[in-house]
Design a protein around this motif. Structure first.
Motif, mmCIF file in Angstrom:
data_model
loop_
_atom_site.group_PDB
_atom_site.id
_atom_site.type_symbol
_atom_site.label_atom_id
_atom_site.label_comp_id
_atom_site.label_asym_id
_atom_site.label_seq_id
_atom_site.Cartn_x
_atom_site.Cartn_y
_atom_site.Cartn_z
ATOM 1 N N GLU B 294 0.721 -1.223 0.374
ATOM 2 C CA GLU B 294 -0.028 -0.073 0.021
ATOM 3 C C GLU B 294 0.875 1.455 -0.001
ATOM 4 O O GLU B 294 1.775 1.343 1.018
ATOM 5 C CB GLU B 294 -1.021 -0.062 1.337
ATOM 6 N N GLY B 295 1.044 2.215 -1.177
ATOM 7 C CA GLY B 295 1.980 3.312 -0.886
ATOM 8 C C GLY B 295 0.380 4.692 -0.237
ATOM 9 O O GLY B 295 -0.194 4.606 -0.216
ATOM 10 N N THR B 297 -2.057 7.896 -0.183
ATOM 11 C CA THR B 297 -4.136 8.071 -0.637
ATOM 12 C C THR B 297 -3.630 9.597 -1.246
ATOM 13 O O THR B 297 -2.551 10.403 -1.394
ATOM 14 C CB THR B 297 -4.684 8.684 0.310
ATOM 15 N N VAL B 298 -3.945 8.992 -2.144
ATOM 16 C CA VAL B 298 -4.384 9.733 -3.412
ATOM 17 C C VAL B 298 -5.207 10.663 -3.957
ATOM 18 O O VAL B 298 -5.931 10.289 -4.326
ATOM 19 C CB VAL B 298 -3.779 10.470 -4.936
ATOM 20 N N GLN B 300 -6.610 13.620 -6.741
ATOM 21 C CA GLN B 300 -6.627 14.576 -8.188
ATOM 22 C C GLN B 300 -7.867 14.856 -8.673
ATOM 23 O O GLN B 300 -7.809 15.663 -9.509
ATOM 24 C CB GLN B 300 -6.299 13.539 -9.785
ATOM 25 N N SER B 304 -10.759 10.375 -4.213
ATOM 26 C CA SER B 304 -8.908 9.479 -3.349
ATOM 27 C C SER B 304 -9.538 8.277 -3.424
ATOM 28 O O SER B 304 -10.104 7.173 -3.290
ATOM 29 C CB SER B 304 -9.132 9.974 -1.797
ATOM 30 N N PHE B 305 -8.235 7.677 -4.063
ATOM 31 C CA PHE B 305 -7.304 6.505 -3.495
ATOM 32 C C PHE B 305 -6.229 5.957 -3.541
ATOM 33 O O PHE B 305 -5.617 7.077 -3.389
ATOM 34 C CB PHE B 305 -7.952 6.138 -5.371
ATOM 35 N N THR B 306 -5.866 4.674 -2.952
ATOM 36 C CA THR B 306 -4.930 4.641 -2.569
ATOM 37 C C THR B 306 -3.722 3.611 -3.211
ATOM 38 O O THR B 306 -4.697 2.950 -4.474
ATOM 39 C CB THR B 306 -5.247 3.844 -1.456
ATOM 40 N N GLU B 307 -2.567 4.161 -3.575
ATOM 41 C CA GLU B 307 -1.855 3.823 -5.146
ATOM 42 C C GLU B 307 -1.516 2.182 -3.972
ATOM 43 O O GLU B 307 -0.604 2.157 -3.116
ATOM 44 C CB GLU B 307 -0.932 4.641 -4.914
ATOM 45 N N PHE B 308 -1.181 1.525 -5.187
ATOM 46 C CA PHE B 308 -0.363 0.250 -4.625
ATOM 47 C C PHE B 308 0.373 -0.031 -5.483
ATOM 48 O O PHE B 308 0.754 -0.083 -6.720
ATOM 49 C CB PHE B 308 -1.724 -1.467 -5.062
ATOM 50 N N THR B 309 1.638 -0.412 -5.156
ATOM 51 C CA THR B 309 3.098 -1.113 -5.747
ATOM 52 C C THR B 309 3.293 -2.749 -5.581
ATOM 53 O O THR B 309 3.371 -2.682 -4.324
ATOM 54 C CB THR B 309 4.303 0.008 -4.867
#
Lengths: 305, 343
Positions: B294-295, B297-298, B300, B304-309
């Motif tokens: 889990e990265g 929370t963005v 734009q 909002s959504f959470t970036e996953f790497t």
């Protein structure tokens, strides 16, 4: 040569939040070869700690120890093959048979299976060798522990309370066994016991300790002599009063018993015989009251406990 | 009791005992370990029987029926897309996106249309091998724990020191025996699965040839599975030696896997590559373990959504992480065993 030599051993146990507890406080111990040496002391006096330290299970804080003339714990791996030990309760796998438990130990040192059978025979467990250890009575467990200690045909046998749990017949057998081992000219036995009568019956020498310190040591007879009362029981049937008068005149102090006199402070009992015979009084009993180890032990350790 | 006979026996210095052989005998003779291995074998047989009921070699009729349904689905999908592209209510510039890309027929596999698909070496053998690796590691954990834990409970380890006073040697030999036990478990487990797979593929399997390099990849994975069984056994052994009790070691293990790891995954997602379970998976799985970490929370402006790497934890990294934990665990237990007063 001393088979066991402990000099100035100190050991304290440290417990969190509690002051250190001294188990050994400069203890000295010397056990001569081919003797049965009793090791006496009240509970918590440091007997088991001493034995554990000699066997490398506990580290002393200071002092030196030697087993079979070698420093321990440094040279313990070299001498352990000649030392058999039973410390407190025997430690075996409960679900294994007595025979399997012994065979596993024998396997570590390359002791033959024949020797396992011999040791089971010695302690009278050969017929019960296939029974599980957990099914043994306390006495049988103790016997198996002795068998394990004998497996290596040790030159030093360390037995900590070997009579625990044995019935009277078993106790007698263990004592006979210890005597035989002590008299074979090859084995030294260090016997830690709280049974004073056992030590008195079985041991040649005794060391008494209290609070981690040596209190008395030497041949059992010599240690007993230190506690000698000097009392003599005298019986002169039909002439008790005359005997009293004669002995009082001779300077003795007497106490009346039911049918006899107890004469105190007698260094040489024959002086009583001579004094009475000079007045044509003849004894039917002249019994020096000898100290037993129990009273000597209690006297010696009274101040320490 | 009888008088102790004295006769010629080997002097202590010349006696040729073997602590290693004795320890192997102790391990093999333990009833609880025999029971565990027996139960594991029964479990394996039961699961193999269940597997036989889950796979089936399809008859020509079943295959024909599946093929017909597959073709029907493809036709329906193409029909839907054509209708979608012709729908004027959707703005033209958005139609491609809304109706999806052209159909990829390779995504339709006939086996998916069969209720009981055949056993395939390429998919099912490695998957089963992973399961066997996990199972043998868990079994090894319990065996390793009970092997040394029972010695502490009965204090027979103290009795052993009356015979072999070098504590490092004693614990070293016991560790070696635990390694051997773990390896034996792993090898036997993987071989049993290979044998069961052989039977499954012959009776319930697909005859499709395996791709090039399959067997070398599988051998590597199975080998790492054996390694995991050794690691599991050593974890149990090391933990029980540290806490000196089988039950306590099993309790600590359960608490760690059930509570600590779950909590860390939830509250500290970045810890995942360092967890024992993830490292174990990374060690065994072919190509390592793929983790989505889990990265931030963005937002734009569209919500909002959470970036996953995606993060690949390689076989080597997984193995090294486990090795580091094991080293600490075994070193601590050995140090304490060497230093402690034993009562």
């Amino acid at each position: 040569m001393a088979v066991v030599e402990v000099t100035g051993a100190h050991k304290s146990y440290h417990r969190r939040g509690k002051p250190p507890q001294k188990a050994l406080d400069g203890l000295d111990l010397s056990v001569g070869a081919h003797r049965v040496h009793g090791f006496l002391g009240p509970n918590g006096s440091g007997k088991t700690t001493t034995i554990r330290a000699l066997l490398g299970l506990v580290r002393v804080d200071s002092g030196s120890m030697r087993l079979l003339d070698r420093p321990v714990p440094e040279d313990l791996p070299d001498v352990i093959g000649s030392v058999g030990a039973l410390v407190e309760s025997p430690l075996f796998f409960p679900n294994f048979s007595g025979r399997r438990n012994l065979r596993l130990l024998a396997g570590v040192a390359g002791v033959s299976r024949d020797r396992v059978e011999e040791c089971l025979e010695i302690v009278g467990l050969r017929d019960r060798g296939e029974d599980k250890f957990k099914g043994y009575s306390l006495g049988m467990k103790q016997r198996l522990g002795i068998a394990a200690a004998l497996l290596k045909e040790p030159t030093l046998l360390v037995l900590d309370e070997p009579s625990n749990g044995l019935d009277p017949a078993g106790i007698r057998e263990v004592r006979e066994l210890i005597k035989q081992l002590g008299s074979d000219g090859q084995t030294t036995v260090l016997l830690s016991s709280h049974l004073l009568s056992e030590v008195q019956q079985v041991c040649d020498d005794v060391t008494i300790i209290a609070r981690g310190k040596l209190v008395a040591t030497g041949a059992v007879a010599d240690v007993l002599a230190t506690g000698s009362t000097g009392d003599v029981r005298v019986m002169v049937p039909g002439h008790q009063q005359a005997a009293y008068d004669v002995l009082m005149a001779a300077g003795f102090t007497l106490t009346a018993l039911a049918d006899a006199w107890l004469v105190h402070g007698v260094t040489e009992p024959s002086t009583i015989t001579r004094a009475l015979a000079a007045h044509d009084l003849y004894l039917s009993e002249l019994s020096p009251i000898s100290a037993d180890l129990e009273s000597v032990f209690l006297d010696l350790t009274a101040e320490e406990v | 009791m009888t008088a102790p006979p004295r006769h010629a026996v080997a002097e202590p210095e010349t006696r040729n005992g073997s602590l290693f052989r004795t320890e192997i005998a102790r391990l093999r003779a333990r009833r609880f370990i025999q029971l565990l291995v027996g139960l594991a074998l029964i479990g394996f047989v039961v699961l193999s029987i269940v597997a036989f009921t889950q796979f089936s070699e399809p008859t020509p009729d079943v295959l024909a029926d599946a093929q017909a349904r597959l073709e029907q689905d493809i036709a329906l999908s193409e029909q839907f897309r054509e209708q979608c592209l012709a729908d004027e209510s959707i703005p033209e510039e958005e139609r491609e996106f809304a109706c999806g890309p052209p159909l990829d027929e390779q995504g339709f596999v006939v086996e998916n249309y069969i209720d009981k698909r055949p056993f395939t070496l390429t998919d099912d053998l490695p998957a089963g091998s992973l399961g066997v690796a996990a199972a043998t590691a868990m079994l090894g954990f319990v065996i390793g724990a009970t092997y040394v834990g029972a010695e502490w409970s009965t204090r027979s380890i103290v009795a052993l020191l009356f015979w072999e006073t070098r504590r490092l040697k004693v614990i070293g030999v016991k560790t070696g025996v635990a390694v051997l036990a773990g390896a034996a478990l792993g090898v036997v487990g993987q071989l049993l699965w290979l044998g069961a797979s052989h039977v499954l593929v012959r009776t319930r399997g697909s005859t499709t040839a395996v791709p090039d390099g399959f067997w070398s990849d599988f051998s590597g994975q199975a080998g790492r599975g054996v390694l995991l069984a050794v690691v599991g056994t050593l974890f149990g052994f090391g933990l029980a030696n540290l806490v000196r009790n089988t039950g306590a070691a099993l309790g600590v293990g359960f608490a760690y896997f059930a509570i600590v790891e779950s909590a860390l995954r939830g509250f500290v997602p970045k810890s995942q590559p360092f967890l024992v379970s993830e490292s174990a998976g990374a060690l065994v799985e072919d190509g390592g373990l793929s983790l989505f970490v889990e990265g931030p929370t963005v937002d734009q402006g569209t919500g909002s959504f959470t970036e996953f790497t995606e993060m690949i934890v390689s076989n080597v990294r997984g193995g090294l992480t486990l090795a580091a934990y094991l080293l600490v665990l075994l070193a601590a237990g050995t140090w304490l065993f060497r230093r402690r007063d034993l009562h």
